[in-house]
Design a protein around this motif. Structure first.
Motif, mmCIF file in Angstrom:
data_model
loop_
_atom_site.group_PDB
_atom_site.id
_atom_site.type_symbol
_atom_site.label_atom_id
_atom_site.label_comp_id
_atom_site.label_asym_id
_atom_site.label_seq_id
_atom_site.Cartn_x
_atom_site.Cartn_y
_atom_site.Cartn_z
ATOM 1 N N ARG A 92 0.841 -1.328 -0.154
ATOM 2 C CA ARG A 92 -0.033 0.222 0.090
ATOM 3 C C ARG A 92 0.766 1.210 -0.079
ATOM 4 N NH1 ARG A 92 -5.409 -0.183 1.729
ATOM 5 N NH2 ARG A 92 -6.288 -2.193 2.369
ATOM 6 N N SER A 93 1.954 1.111 0.359
ATOM 7 C CA SER A 93 3.024 2.231 0.527
ATOM 8 C C SER A 93 3.005 3.309 -0.455
ATOM 9 C CB SER A 93 4.213 2.063 0.997
ATOM 10 O OG SER A 93 4.945 1.211 -0.017
ATOM 11 N N THR A 94 2.859 2.839 -1.881
ATOM 12 C CA THR A 94 2.965 3.528 -3.048
ATOM 13 C C THR A 94 1.835 3.671 -3.779
ATOM 14 O OG1 THR A 94 4.108 1.867 -4.279
ATOM 15 C CG2 THR A 94 5.361 3.352 -3.223
ATOM 16 N N CYS A 95 0.672 3.267 -3.188
ATOM 17 C CA CYS A 95 -0.799 2.870 -4.118
ATOM 18 C C CYS A 95 -1.206 4.522 -4.022
ATOM 19 C CB CYS A 95 -1.747 2.333 -3.310
ATOM 20 S SG CYS A 95 -1.484 0.677 -3.175
ATOM 21 N N PRO A 96 -1.623 4.832 -5.359
ATOM 22 C CA PRO A 96 -2.308 6.446 -5.448
ATOM 23 C C PRO A 96 -3.456 6.301 -4.644
ATOM 24 C CG PRO A 96 -1.967 5.480 -7.638
ATOM 25 C CD PRO A 96 -1.700 4.200 -6.618
ATOM 26 N N ALA A 97 -3.780 7.724 -4.190
ATOM 27 C CA ALA A 97 -5.027 7.745 -3.174
ATOM 28 C C ALA A 97 -6.234 7.569 -3.743
ATOM 29 C CB ALA A 97 -4.768 9.444 -2.846
ATOM 30 N N LYS A 98 -6.983 6.975 -3.195
ATOM 31 C CA LYS A 98 -8.278 6.789 -3.541
ATOM 32 C C LYS A 98 -8.244 5.859 -4.920
ATOM 33 C CE LYS A 98 -10.599 10.578 -1.517
ATOM 34 N NZ LYS A 98 -11.305 11.819 -1.520
ATOM 35 N N CYS A 99 -7.275 5.044 -5.148
ATOM 36 C CA CYS A 99 -7.166 4.064 -6.370
ATOM 37 C C CYS A 99 -8.159 3.271 -6.518
ATOM 38 C CB CYS A 99 -5.770 3.697 -6.619
ATOM 39 S SG CYS A 99 -5.481 2.392 -7.909
ATOM 40 N N GLY A 100 -7.884 2.037 -5.656
ATOM 41 C CA GLY A 100 -8.720 0.870 -5.428
ATOM 42 C C GLY A 100 -9.214 -0.085 -6.793
ATOM 43 N N ALA A 101 -8.152 0.328 -7.896
ATOM 44 C CA ALA A 101 -8.385 -0.502 -9.084
ATOM 45 C C ALA A 101 -8.361 -1.887 -8.928
ATOM 46 C CB ALA A 101 -7.296 -0.024 -10.089
ATOM 47 N N CYS A 102 -7.529 -2.372 -8.118
ATOM 48 C CA CYS A 102 -7.328 -4.067 -7.920
ATOM 49 C C CYS A 102 -8.683 -4.470 -7.589
ATOM 50 C CB CYS A 102 -6.303 -4.320 -7.115
ATOM 51 S SG CYS A 102 -6.400 -3.433 -5.406
ATOM 52 N N LYS A 103 -9.333 -3.770 -6.473
ATOM 53 C CA LYS A 103 -10.786 -4.406 -6.009
ATOM 54 C C LYS A 103 -11.871 -4.201 -6.627
ATOM 55 C CE LYS A 103 -13.556 -3.727 -1.722
ATOM 56 N NZ LYS A 103 -13.894 -3.346 -0.465
ATOM 57 N N LYS A 104 -11.718 -2.948 -7.529
ATOM 58 C CA LYS A 104 -13.011 -2.762 -8.688
ATOM 59 C C LYS A 104 -12.898 -3.898 -9.789
ATOM 60 C CE LYS A 104 -12.910 2.052 -7.700
ATOM 61 N NZ LYS A 104 -12.575 3.428 -8.245
ATOM 62 N N ARG A 105 -11.562 -4.277 -9.900
ATOM 63 C CA ARG A 105 -11.347 -5.379 -11.129
ATOM 64 C C ARG A 105 -11.532 -6.670 -10.625
ATOM 65 N NH1 ARG A 105 -12.041 -8.505 -13.955
ATOM 66 N NH2 ARG A 105 -11.266 -8.871 -16.005
ATOM 67 N N CYS A 106 -11.348 -7.011 -9.342
ATOM 68 C CA CYS A 106 -11.286 -8.410 -8.960
ATOM 69 C C CYS A 106 -12.819 -8.869 -8.959
ATOM 70 C CB CYS A 106 -10.950 -8.394 -7.490
ATOM 71 S SG CYS A 106 -11.183 -9.974 -6.812
ATOM 72 N N PRO A 107 -12.883 -10.067 -9.846
ATOM 73 C CA PRO A 107 -14.404 -10.728 -10.105
ATOM 74 C C PRO A 107 -15.132 -11.250 -8.494
ATOM 75 C CG PRO A 107 -12.825 -12.032 -10.669
ATOM 76 C CD PRO A 107 -11.931 -10.834 -10.356
ATOM 77 N N ALA A 108 -14.118 -11.309 -7.744
ATOM 78 C CA ALA A 108 -14.783 -11.738 -6.368
ATOM 79 C C ALA A 108 -14.730 -10.812 -5.335
ATOM 80 C CB ALA A 108 -13.823 -12.776 -5.769
ATOM 81 N N HIS A 109 -14.530 -9.402 -5.856
ATOM 82 C CA HIS A 109 -14.611 -8.273 -4.919
ATOM 83 C C HIS A 109 -13.778 -8.447 -3.534
ATOM 84 C CE1 HIS A 109 -18.152 -6.039 -7.057
ATOM 85 N NE2 HIS A 109 -17.567 -6.875 -7.591
ATOM 86 N N LEU A 110 -12.592 -8.776 -3.606
ATOM 87 C CA LEU A 110 -11.491 -9.178 -2.480
ATOM 88 C C LEU A 110 -10.824 -7.808 -2.252
ATOM 89 C CD1 LEU A 110 -10.089 -12.742 -3.286
ATOM 90 C CD2 LEU A 110 -12.264 -11.995 -1.977
ATOM 91 N N ASP A 111 -10.505 -7.631 -1.003
ATOM 92 C CA ASP A 111 -9.434 -6.806 -0.712
ATOM 93 C C ASP A 111 -8.389 -7.378 -0.799
ATOM 94 O OD1 ASP A 111 -7.938 -4.700 0.328
ATOM 95 O OD2 ASP A 111 -9.168 -4.573 2.270
ATOM 96 N N ILE A 112 -7.530 -7.151 -1.677
ATOM 97 C CA ILE A 112 -6.356 -7.954 -1.868
ATOM 98 C C ILE A 112 -5.532 -8.322 -0.816
ATOM 99 C CG2 ILE A 112 -4.412 -8.230 -3.491
ATOM 100 C CD1 ILE A 112 -7.196 -7.992 -4.943
ATOM 101 N N ASP A 113 -5.180 -7.558 -0.026
ATOM 102 C CA ASP A 113 -4.169 -7.585 1.001
ATOM 103 C C ASP A 113 -4.930 -8.043 2.540
ATOM 104 O OD1 ASP A 113 -4.557 -4.839 0.753
ATOM 105 O OD2 ASP A 113 -3.468 -4.745 2.519
ATOM 106 N N GLY A 114 -4.648 -8.898 3.012
ATOM 107 C CA GLY A 114 -5.014 -9.279 4.450
ATOM 108 C C GLY A 114 -6.313 -9.849 4.674
#
Length: 262
Positions: free
Chosen positions: A204-226
């Motif tokens: 998360r350290s270099t993630c752009p603010a309010k990005c969330g692209a990975c969660k939006k694209r995930c077909p299972a709607h997962l929060d990728i980390d943790g």
């Protein structure tokens, strides 16, 4: 980023096509192994090893060690769902000029994801009670296996044909509809203890603010980390890696923070 996304999609689609052509029955074979165990228990017989269990055991071990790559790359039923969904996205964009990917709300997906566990329980109980034998002709994946083997199902499979058509319609409305909501093997895979080295993690350290692209694209709607409670829902499609603008997503144990920085 688009080039990386396209590369991941093409590699995955190529692998899916190979498995669809040469091993379309892996899913039904794997569940046949599970079914054989419960049929032996119901008959009060010793569980004997068979070829179905060979496939089941290999897939379970691979899933524990490397994650649900079978679901993301090798399951012909899942590949069919991907093809139908992507075709629907294409038609919506080209004919109806609707941008983006369609699907259900996150709340609805969270609820529907639990249905496959209930369905798995119903199937196992039906096998133990002997009721499963009365369902001959009602299995949509039996119909699918016949079609991929070049055989047309007879009139005895009319219920299975109707169920398969309904599932295919569902596949057009939500990415990985069957895999997330109805697949009994998906339920088994999801509760398997996945090795930490097989989980997807995000820096998360270099993630752009309010990005969330990975969660939006995930077909299972997962929060990728943790998101440990739902990590088994990940089908290892690698879509999150492809869409991440910072390449922050990786497979494996999260990197430990440098304690000297505190």
């Amino acid at each position: 980023m688009k080039k990386r996304q396209r590369k991941i999609r093409l590699i995955r689609a190529g692998i899916q096509l190979l498995f669809f052509i040469f091993a379309p029955a892996l899913f039904s074979t794997a569940f046949a192994g599970v079914k054989s165990i419960f049929q032996a228990i119901a008959a009060h017989q010793t569980i004997s090893w068979n070829s179905f269990l060979d496939v089941t055991a290999v897939l379970l071990v691979v899933t524990c060690l490397f994650g649900r790559h079978f679901c993301g790359y090798a399951c012909a039923f899942g590949s069919l769902g991907d093809a139908l969904y992507e075709l629907t996205v294409f038609i919506r964009q080209k004919v109806f000029h609707k941008k983006g990917r369609h699907g259900y709300s996150e709340k609805a997906i969270r609820i529907l994801q639990k249905v496959k566990y209930i369905w798995l329980l119903v199937l196992l109980v039906s096998i133990l009670t002997g009721w499963y034998s009365k369902l001959q002709g009602m299995s949509p994946w039996d119909v699918f296996s016949m079609l991929t083997a070049g055989r047309l199902p007879g009139a005895a499979y009319k219920v299975g044909i109707v169920l398969l058509l309904l599932i295919m319609i569902g596949m057009c409305t939500q990415e990985r509809f069957f895999c997330q909501f109805l697949c009994p093997m998906g339920a088994i895979f999801a509760i398997m203890p996945i090795a930490p080295s097989a989980l997807f993690n995000r820096d998360r350290s270099t993630c752009p603010a309010k990005c969330g692209a990975c969660k939006k694209r995930c077909p299972a709607h997962l929060d990728i980390d943790g998101d440990t409670l739902l990590s088994g829902e990940c089908i290892c499609c690698h879509a999150c890696q492809g869409i991440c603008p910072k390449k922050n997503i990786r497979i494996g144990i999260p990197k430990m923070k440098d304690e000297s920085s505190f």
